[in-house]
Design a protein around this motif. Structure first.
Motif, PDB file in Angstrom:
ATOM      1  N   SER A 299       0.830  -1.204   0.000  1.00 27.06           N
ATOM      2  CA  SER A 299       0.000   0.000   0.000  1.00 27.06           C
ATOM      3  C   SER A 299       0.863   1.253   0.000  1.00 27.06           C
ATOM      4  O   SER A 299       2.061   1.223   0.345  1.00 27.06           O
ATOM      5  N   ASP A 300       0.246   2.375  -0.375  1.00 28.17           N
ATOM      6  CA  ASP A 300       0.952   3.655  -0.347  1.00 28.17           C
ATOM      7  C   ASP A 300       1.298   4.039   1.082  1.00 28.17           C
ATOM      8  O   ASP A 300       2.340   4.652   1.338  1.00 28.17           O
ATOM      9  N   ALA A 301       0.438   3.680   2.037  1.00 26.74           N
ATOM     10  CA  ALA A 301       0.714   3.980   3.446  1.00 26.74           C
ATOM     11  C   ALA A 301       2.000   3.300   3.902  1.00 26.74           C
ATOM     12  O   ALA A 301       2.827   3.901   4.601  1.00 26.74           O
ATOM     13  N   ALA A 302       2.199   2.035   3.498  1.00 32.27           N
ATOM     14  CA  ALA A 302       3.418   1.322   3.871  1.00 32.27           C
ATOM     15  C   ALA A 302       4.632   1.961   3.213  1.00 32.27           C
ATOM     16  O   ALA A 302       5.697   2.102   3.840  1.00 32.27           O
ATOM     17  N   GLU A 303       4.504   2.368   1.949  1.00 31.14           N
ATOM     18  CA  GLU A 303       5.620   3.012   1.257  1.00 31.14           C
ATOM     19  C   GLU A 303       5.988   4.340   1.902  1.00 31.14           C
ATOM     20  O   GLU A 303       7.156   4.754   1.862  1.00 31.14           O
ATOM     21  N   LYS A 304       5.009   5.019   2.519  1.00 36.14           N
ATOM     22  CA  LYS A 304       5.274   6.306   3.158  1.00 36.14           C
ATOM     23  C   LYS A 304       5.805   6.141   4.585  1.00 36.14           C
ATOM     24  O   LYS A 304       5.996   7.138   5.289  1.00 36.14           O
ATOM     25  N   GLY A 305       6.031   4.906   5.029  1.00 32.41           N
ATOM     26  CA  GLY A 305       6.661   4.699   6.323  1.00 32.41           C
ATOM     27  C   GLY A 305       5.725   4.470   7.474  1.00 32.41           C
ATOM     28  O   GLY A 305       6.161   4.400   8.628  1.00 32.41           O
ATOM     29  N   ILE A 306       4.425   4.357   7.228  1.00 30.19           N
ATOM     30  CA  ILE A 306       3.493   4.045   8.312  1.00 30.19           C
ATOM     31  C   ILE A 306       3.673   2.583   8.705  1.00 30.19           C
ATOM     32  O   ILE A 306       3.809   1.713   7.847  1.00 30.19           O
ATOM     33  N   ARG A 307       3.682   2.323  10.015  1.00 36.64           N
ATOM     34  CA  ARG A 307       3.928   0.986  10.530  1.00 36.64           C
ATOM     35  C   ARG A 307       2.908   0.637  11.616  1.00 36.64           C
ATOM     36  O   ARG A 307       2.306   1.536  12.218  1.00 36.64           O
ATOM     37  N   PRO A 308       2.698  -0.670  11.877  1.00 40.21           N
ATOM     38  CA  PRO A 308       1.858  -1.062  13.014  1.00 40.21           C
ATOM     39  C   PRO A 308       2.367  -0.421  14.294  1.00 40.21           C
ATOM     40  O   PRO A 308       3.578  -0.398  14.561  1.00 40.21           O
ATOM     41  N   GLY A 309       1.456   0.117  15.085  1.00 43.15           N
ATOM     42  CA  GLY A 309       1.824   0.835  16.296  1.00 43.15           C
ATOM     43  C   GLY A 309       1.777   2.338  16.137  1.00 43.15           C
ATOM     44  O   GLY A 309       1.725   3.062  17.137  1.00 43.15           O
ATOM     45  N   ASP A 310       1.781   2.833  14.901  1.00 42.16           N
ATOM     46  CA  ASP A 310       1.583   4.260  14.692  1.00 42.16           C
ATOM     47  C   ASP A 310       0.152   4.634  15.050  1.00 42.16           C
ATOM     48  O   ASP A 310      -0.777   3.845  14.858  1.00 42.16           O
ATOM     49  N   VAL A 311      -0.023   5.845  15.550  1.00 40.49           N
ATOM     50  CA  VAL A 311      -1.352   6.341  15.915  1.00 40.49           C
ATOM     51  C   VAL A 311      -1.767   7.423  14.926  1.00 40.49           C
ATOM     52  O   VAL A 311      -1.041   8.406  14.733  1.00 40.49           O
ATOM     53  N   ILE A 312      -2.934   7.215  14.289  1.00 42.65           N
ATOM     54  CA  ILE A 312      -3.491   8.236  13.390  1.00 42.65           C
ATOM     55  C   ILE A 312      -4.386   9.134  14.232  1.00 42.65           C
ATOM     56  O   ILE A 312      -5.445   8.711  14.706  1.00 42.65           O
ATOM     57  N   ALA A 313      -3.942  10.372  14.447  1.00 42.01           N
ATOM     58  CA  ALA A 313      -4.682  11.296  15.298  1.00 42.01           C
ATOM     59  C   ALA A 313      -5.659  12.152  14.505  1.00 42.01           C
ATOM     60  O   ALA A 313      -6.724  12.528  15.022  1.00 42.01           O
ATOM     61  N   GLU A 314      -5.317  12.446  13.245  1.00 46.21           N
ATOM     62  CA  GLU A 314      -6.173  13.303  12.412  1.00 46.21           C
ATOM     63  C   GLU A 314      -6.168  12.798  10.985  1.00 46.21           C
ATOM     64  O   GLU A 314      -5.177  12.214  10.519  1.00 46.21           O
ATOM     65  N   VAL A 315      -7.272  13.039  10.304  1.00 45.19           N
ATOM     66  CA  VAL A 315      -7.379  12.818   8.864  1.00 45.19           C
ATOM     67  C   VAL A 315      -7.925  14.102   8.270  1.00 45.19           C
ATOM     68  O   VAL A 315      -9.003  14.565   8.662  1.00 45.19           O
ATOM     69  N   ASN A 316      -7.176  14.672   7.344  1.00 45.29           N
ATOM     70  CA  ASN A 316      -7.539  15.963   6.751  1.00 45.29           C
ATOM     71  C   ASN A 316      -7.789  17.018   7.820  1.00 45.29           C
ATOM     72  O   ASN A 316      -8.745  17.792   7.756  1.00 45.29           O
TER      73      ASN A 316
END
Length: 516
Positions: A454-471
């Motif tokens: 996925s693009d998220a994996a290519e951008k360095g997002i990993r399990p354990g990261d916290v998504i605090a905001e979207v847009n």
């Protein structure tokens, strides 16, 4: 004759000899007037405005050489010298045997005691006033126990370190001489242009008083040497030992301090050298002379690059400015109302073209002054007033750029967000413990799994990261993430901007919206 075609030659007009002579004199007069007046001749290029290459640099070199000095430093080195562990192929039976032997050999076990030894290094510098102040590179004198300045007439003087600045690799020395020293002056590096002639003088490989010439190959180079990179690139030969020496323009003014070279083969010059611009170096030198240290403005934000995808997700026309990843509590930015997710487009009237322009602009701002900062927020420009504070060492990390991603954490099941290629769970005690999420991360959803392609994996997002905001909207459930994705699709955007938090801090990541 029948069947043949005759072609008639064009008639040649006849002139009397006297008329021909008058015409020749008139033509000569027209050409002479054109040459004298500089009239434009069709087909000829415009007159050159740039300064021509000098026939010799001898007069200039003779005038400047006395102000350029060699710098010698000595440093005490200590270390244990003894038998070294030999290298064996992995799994060799000798490896274990020798490891036990060397583990038993502690310091002093069968080894002769080592004596401190003296290490010597050489560099360059230049005198900036008759009182004996000398500019060089910080790395030339760093860690030195003694610094000696050697003048062109071989006079050796002990130097005092007035101050040094590792961030720009500039240092200031002071010597006491029996007479006034010859010196050179700083020029305006901002006026230099790519293609201008320059001269470097220094002490390459210990060969003092060496003069080389070339041109400015590029400006504003970022070589990742520090937070304020803005180097002049030149093809004038710069080698080891030239560090700290001056780069002159054709008026004999210092427009750069020779600092680094690009050399893939053994440290020799390949025509790519870098000099700290004089406008930056001079401001540092002024502070070192007055305070013994550099005083810089402080904003109190952590920033990152605005990519094309981030610009698209924020509605910016193009990638520019510096994206605020986080704001330090109690800092000038927080007091001014700057928020995480803002893009700083302008500082004190100057455009911030890219992220690395902001730290230098803030650092150069007078401490205690109030300036206008233009930010992009909620799809429009806003102006905030910021009172600049002084940057302290413990606060310097707040101006750092993008951070790397953390190591992967254990996987657990979660609610899928197919269009981003990841799964999430609410942030609670269980997920916090499972993924070792820092206590200061208080809101958002935890990434528990993601598609490796996925693009998220290519951008360095990993399990354990916290998504605090979207847009730039807070999210606490997968449903809220999907709602923001749909809103982005409805507005014609191809990506969403995620605020991601982990032990390294906060950062923004623009992730493409998938087809699912």
């Amino acid at each position: 004759m029948r069947g043949s075609i005759r072609t008639r030659a064009p008639a040649v007009p006849r002139f009397r000899p006297a008329a021909v002579a008058r015409l020749c004199r008139l033509a000569s007069l027209v050409v002479l007037v054109a040459l004298v007046s500089g009239a434009h001749v069709v087909g000829a290029g415009p007159a050159a405005q740039a300064r021509e290459a000098p026939s010799s640099f001898a007069d200039m070199a003779e005038r400047l050489l006395p102000a350029v000095v060699n710098i010698s430093t000595t440093q005490s080195m200590t270390g244990e010298r003894g038998p070294q562990m030999p290298q064996f192929p992995p799994g060799s039976p000798f490896e274990e045997f020798f490891r036990e032997f060397f583990d038993r050999q502690g310091p002093g076990q069968g080894q002769a005691p080592t004596m401190p030894r003296r290490a010597t290094s050489l560099g360059s510098g230049f005198v900036i006033d008759k009182e004996g102040y000398i500019v060089t590179n910080n790395h030339v004198i760093e860690g030195a126990d003694e610094v000696t300045v050697i003048l062109q007439d071989d006079t050796a003087l002990k130097a005092e370190i007035v101050g040094r600045d590792p961030k720009t690799d500039v240092a200031l020395l002071k010597v006491e001489a029996e007479k006034d020293l010859p010196f050179v002056e700083f020029g305006d590096s901002d006026r230099s242009r790519v293609g201008d002639w320059v001269v470097a003088i220094g002490n390459p490989f210990g060969l003092g008083g060496t003069v080389t010439a070339g041109i400015i190959s590029a400006r504003a180079r970022n070589i990742n040497a520090g937070p304020y990179d803005n180097f002049i690139q030149t093809d004038a030969s710069i080698n080891r030992g030239n560090s700290g020496g001056p780069l002159f323009n054709m008026d004999g003014q210092v427009i750069g301090v020779n600092t680094a070279i690009y050399s893939p083969a053994g440290g020799g010059s390949v025509g790519i050298g870098f000099a700290t611009p004089s406008n930056l170096a001079q401001s540092v030198v002024d502070d070192l002379r007055r305070f013994g240290e550099v005083k810089r403005g402080w904003l109190g934000v952590r920033i990152q690059t605005v990519t094309d995808e981030i610009a698209d997700s924020l509605g910016l026309d193009r990638a520019r400015g510096a994206l605020v990843a986080s704001v330090q509590e109690g800092g000038p930015a927080a007091e001014a109302g700057i928020q995480a997710g803002d893009v700083i487009l302008s500082w004190d009237g100057d455009d911030i073209r890219e992220m690395r322009n902001l730290p230098k602009a803030v650092a150069d701002t007078e401490i205690g002054s109030t300036v206008d900062a233009v930010v992009w927020r909620d799809g429009k420009r806003q102006t905030v007033k910021v009172k600049v504070a002084e940057l302290e060492e413990e606060e310097a990390a707040a101006m750092a750029g993008e951070e790397g991603a953390p190591a992967p954490a254990p996987e657990t099941a979660g609610a899928e967000v197919p269009s981003l290629g990841l799964s999430v769970q609410p942030l609670n005690d269980q997920t916090r413990e499972s993924f070792q999420i820092p206590e200061d991360v208080q809101r958002g959803v935890v990434v528990t799994d993601l598609n490796a392609e996925s693009d998220a994996a290519e951008k360095g997002i990993r399990p354990g990261d916290v998504i605090a905001e979207v847009n730039q909207k807070q999210v606490t459930t997968a449903e809220e993430i999907r709602a923001q994705i749909q809103a982005a699709k409805d507005s014609g955007r191809k990506s969403v901007l995620l605020m991601v938090q982990n032990e390294a801090g906060s950062r923004f990541v623009a992730v493409r919206i998938g087809d699912q």
